[in-house]
Design an enzyme around this catalytic site. Structure first.
Site, PDB file in Angstrom:
ATOM      1  N   SER A  24       0.822  -1.182  -0.096  1.00  0.00           N
ATOM      2  CA  SER A  24       0.028   0.007   0.006  1.00  0.00           C
ATOM      3  C   SER A  24       0.805   1.169  -0.091  1.00  0.00           C
ATOM      4  O   SER A  24       1.810   1.481   0.985  1.00  0.00           O
ATOM      5  CB  SER A  24      -1.018   0.077   1.398  1.00  0.00           C
ATOM      6  OG  SER A  24      -1.466   1.322   1.341  1.00  0.00           O
ATOM      7  N   HIS A  47      -1.042  -1.053  -4.379  1.00  0.00           N
ATOM      8  CA  HIS A  47      -2.315  -0.944  -3.433  1.00  0.00           C
ATOM      9  C   HIS A  47      -2.500   0.715  -3.351  1.00  0.00           C
ATOM     10  O   HIS A  47      -1.720   1.320  -2.644  1.00  0.00           O
ATOM     11  CB  HIS A  47      -2.553  -1.820  -2.321  1.00  0.00           C
ATOM     12  CG  HIS A  47      -3.779  -1.520  -1.702  1.00  0.00           C
ATOM     13  ND1 HIS A  47      -5.003  -2.361  -1.819  1.00  0.00           N
ATOM     14  CD2 HIS A  47      -4.354  -0.568  -0.620  1.00  0.00           C
ATOM     15  CE1 HIS A  47      -6.072  -2.039  -0.899  1.00  0.00           C
ATOM     16  NE2 HIS A  47      -5.770  -1.142  -0.346  1.00  0.00           N
ATOM     17  N   ASP A  49      -4.740   3.583  -1.890  1.00  0.00           N
ATOM     18  CA  ASP A  49      -5.784   3.804  -0.835  1.00  0.00           C
ATOM     19  C   ASP A  49      -6.540   5.237  -1.270  1.00  0.00           C
ATOM     20  O   ASP A  49      -5.840   6.387  -1.111  1.00  0.00           O
ATOM     21  CB  ASP A  49      -5.493   4.116   0.413  1.00  0.00           C
ATOM     22  CG  ASP A  49      -5.171   2.515   1.112  1.00  0.00           C
ATOM     23  OD1 ASP A  49      -6.093   1.623   0.910  1.00  0.00           O
ATOM     24  OD2 ASP A  49      -4.144   2.272   1.136  1.00  0.00           O
ATOM     25  N   MET A  51      -8.967   7.877  -0.259  1.00  0.00           N
ATOM     26  CA  MET A  51     -10.064   8.378   0.802  1.00  0.00           C
ATOM     27  C   MET A  51     -10.467   9.883   0.490  1.00  0.00           C
ATOM     28  O   MET A  51      -9.890  10.630   0.057  1.00  0.00           O
ATOM     29  CB  MET A  51      -9.189   8.433   2.068  1.00  0.00           C
ATOM     30  CG  MET A  51      -8.678   7.196   2.527  1.00  0.00           C
ATOM     31  SD  MET A  51      -7.950   7.128   4.026  1.00  0.00           S
ATOM     32  CE  MET A  51      -6.855   5.534   3.774  1.00  0.00           C
ATOM     33  N   HIS A  80      -8.286   0.960  -3.950  1.00  0.00           N
ATOM     34  CA  HIS A  80      -9.192   0.805  -2.837  1.00  0.00           C
ATOM     35  C   HIS A  80      -9.811   1.977  -2.575  1.00  0.00           C
ATOM     36  O   HIS A  80      -9.302   2.907  -1.970  1.00  0.00           O
ATOM     37  CB  HIS A  80      -8.422   0.252  -1.743  1.00  0.00           C
ATOM     38  CG  HIS A  80      -9.026  -0.099  -0.348  1.00  0.00           C
ATOM     39  ND1 HIS A  80      -8.788  -0.184   0.842  1.00  0.00           N
ATOM     40  CD2 HIS A  80     -10.669  -0.088  -0.047  1.00  0.00           C
ATOM     41  CE1 HIS A  80      -9.510  -0.378   1.518  1.00  0.00           C
ATOM     42  NE2 HIS A  80     -10.750  -0.143   1.144  1.00  0.00           N
ATOM     43  N   MET A  82     -12.322   4.341  -0.771  1.00  0.00           N
ATOM     44  CA  MET A  82     -13.043   4.490   0.628  1.00  0.00           C
ATOM     45  C   MET A  82     -13.458   5.745   0.646  1.00  0.00           C
ATOM     46  O   MET A  82     -13.162   6.863   1.095  1.00  0.00           O
ATOM     47  CB  MET A  82     -12.004   4.481   1.812  1.00  0.00           C
ATOM     48  CG  MET A  82     -11.264   3.090   2.212  1.00  0.00           C
ATOM     49  SD  MET A  82      -9.677   3.033   2.943  1.00  0.00           S
ATOM     50  CE  MET A  82      -8.589   3.259   1.586  1.00  0.00           C
ATOM     51  N   MET A 151     -11.430  -6.244   5.354  1.00  0.00           N
ATOM     52  CA  MET A 151     -10.648  -5.119   6.007  1.00  0.00           C
ATOM     53  C   MET A 151     -10.488  -5.881   7.403  1.00  0.00           C
ATOM     54  O   MET A 151     -11.190  -6.415   8.373  1.00  0.00           O
ATOM     55  CB  MET A 151     -11.449  -3.969   6.227  1.00  0.00           C
ATOM     56  CG  MET A 151     -11.660  -3.206   5.109  1.00  0.00           C
ATOM     57  SD  MET A 151     -10.177  -2.397   4.379  1.00  0.00           S
ATOM     58  CE  MET A 151      -9.289  -1.674   5.548  1.00  0.00           C
ATOM     59  N   ASP A 189      -6.485  -6.581   4.194  1.00  0.00           N
ATOM     60  CA  ASP A 189      -5.969  -5.319   4.222  1.00  0.00           C
ATOM     61  C   ASP A 189      -6.034  -4.696   5.639  1.00  0.00           C
ATOM     62  O   ASP A 189      -7.028  -4.584   6.235  1.00  0.00           O
ATOM     63  CB  ASP A 189      -6.695  -4.440   3.169  1.00  0.00           C
ATOM     64  CG  ASP A 189      -6.140  -2.977   3.142  1.00  0.00           C
ATOM     65  OD1 ASP A 189      -5.056  -2.697   3.653  1.00  0.00           O
ATOM     66  OD2 ASP A 189      -6.825  -2.210   2.584  1.00  0.00           O
TER      67      ASP A 189
END
Ligand code: DX5
Ligand code: ZN
Length: 239
Positions: A24, A47, A49, A51, A80, A82, A151, A189
């Site tokens: 990540s 990966h 993230d 957000m 990913h 979020m 998660m 994760d």
């Protein structure tokens, strides 16, 4: 490169399951993402993230950065999301070049439609579950997915403690995936490290996200290799 390839090849020897490691970049240097990608050359994925400060209390990056990183990195990008309203925003990440796009069960309104749309854009479609979200209600959706993400921390931040309470859910998810056949990857994760990865693999995970355990290491690529070997060995002796 030769060494990296042989370790990937090794994964295929165990029950035909290929263990995949996705570092990540949340734990990497955001001022040098090209360098971060290059420092984990043996990783199967990067990966990413995303957000939005609404679904989680943190803000990271969006589609323009994904597009730039997709062009700069050798590894495919595992995004990913979020974020709120993935129905609206997730396809833009596939269009930006993400090879895999994961949206959250708690945020999506029309998961069948969204997963089909992502696949139609050429991306893999993933569904993520927060620690307190059960997998069972999504059983019928599984054949529409390419990946299920369980998660093992509350999403939002790197470096949190692994929630061992999620292990039984990983196991139940593996049972459901095996029951349905097909080739849906099971990703974990959050808090995945040398101390926890074996329990995740033993429970049935085959794709592992690790942020601080990789980019916090002196030699990130060695950390990837170490995690892969641990996961392969644990998968091999899985009960
Ligand atoms: C947390 C993110 C994770 C995070 C993991 O919300 O989804 O991908 O980067 O970081 P570590 O491996 O440090 O727990
Ligand atoms: Zn993540």
């Amino acid at each position: 490169m030769g060494c990296e390839n042989s370790s990937r090849q090794g994964a295929l020897d165990f029950d035909a399951v290929a263990i995949q490691i996705a570092p990540s970049i949340l734990a990497a240097d955001y001022a040098d993402l090209r360098g971060a990608a290059a420092s984990v050359g043996s990783a199967d994925w990067l990966h990413v993230d995303v957000m939005d400060n609404h679904f989680v209390p943190n803000l990271t990056l969006g589609a323009p950065v994904v597009e730039a990183l997709a062009a700069a990195a050798d590894q495919p990008l595992d995004c990913h999301l979020m974020i709120e309203d993935p129905d609206r925003w997730a396809p833009g990440y596939a269009e930006a070049g993400a090879a895999s796009v994961t949206f959250h069960a708690e945020a999506v309104r029309a998961p069948y439609r969204l997963s089909r749309e992502l696949r139609g854009l050429g991306a893999r479609a993933g569904l993520a579950l927060r620690p307190a979200t059960a997998v069972e209600p999504y059983e019928d959706l599984l054949p529409e997915l390419d990946m299920l993400l369980v998660m093992t921390v509350e999403p939002g931040f790197g470096g949190q403690e692994f929630l061992a309470a999620c292990l039984p859910k990983i196991k139940r998810a593996r049972e459901l995936l095996d029951k349905h056949g097909g080739d849906v990857w099971l990703q974990v994760d959050g808090g995945v490290s040398a101390d926890t990865i074996e329990r995740c693999a033993d429970a049935g995970a085959d794709m592992f996200v690790a942020g601080s355990a990789v980019f916090g290491a002196d030699e990130p690529d060695r950390a990837v290799d170490g995690l892969r070997r641990q996961a392969e060995a644990a998968w091999h002796t899985r009960r």
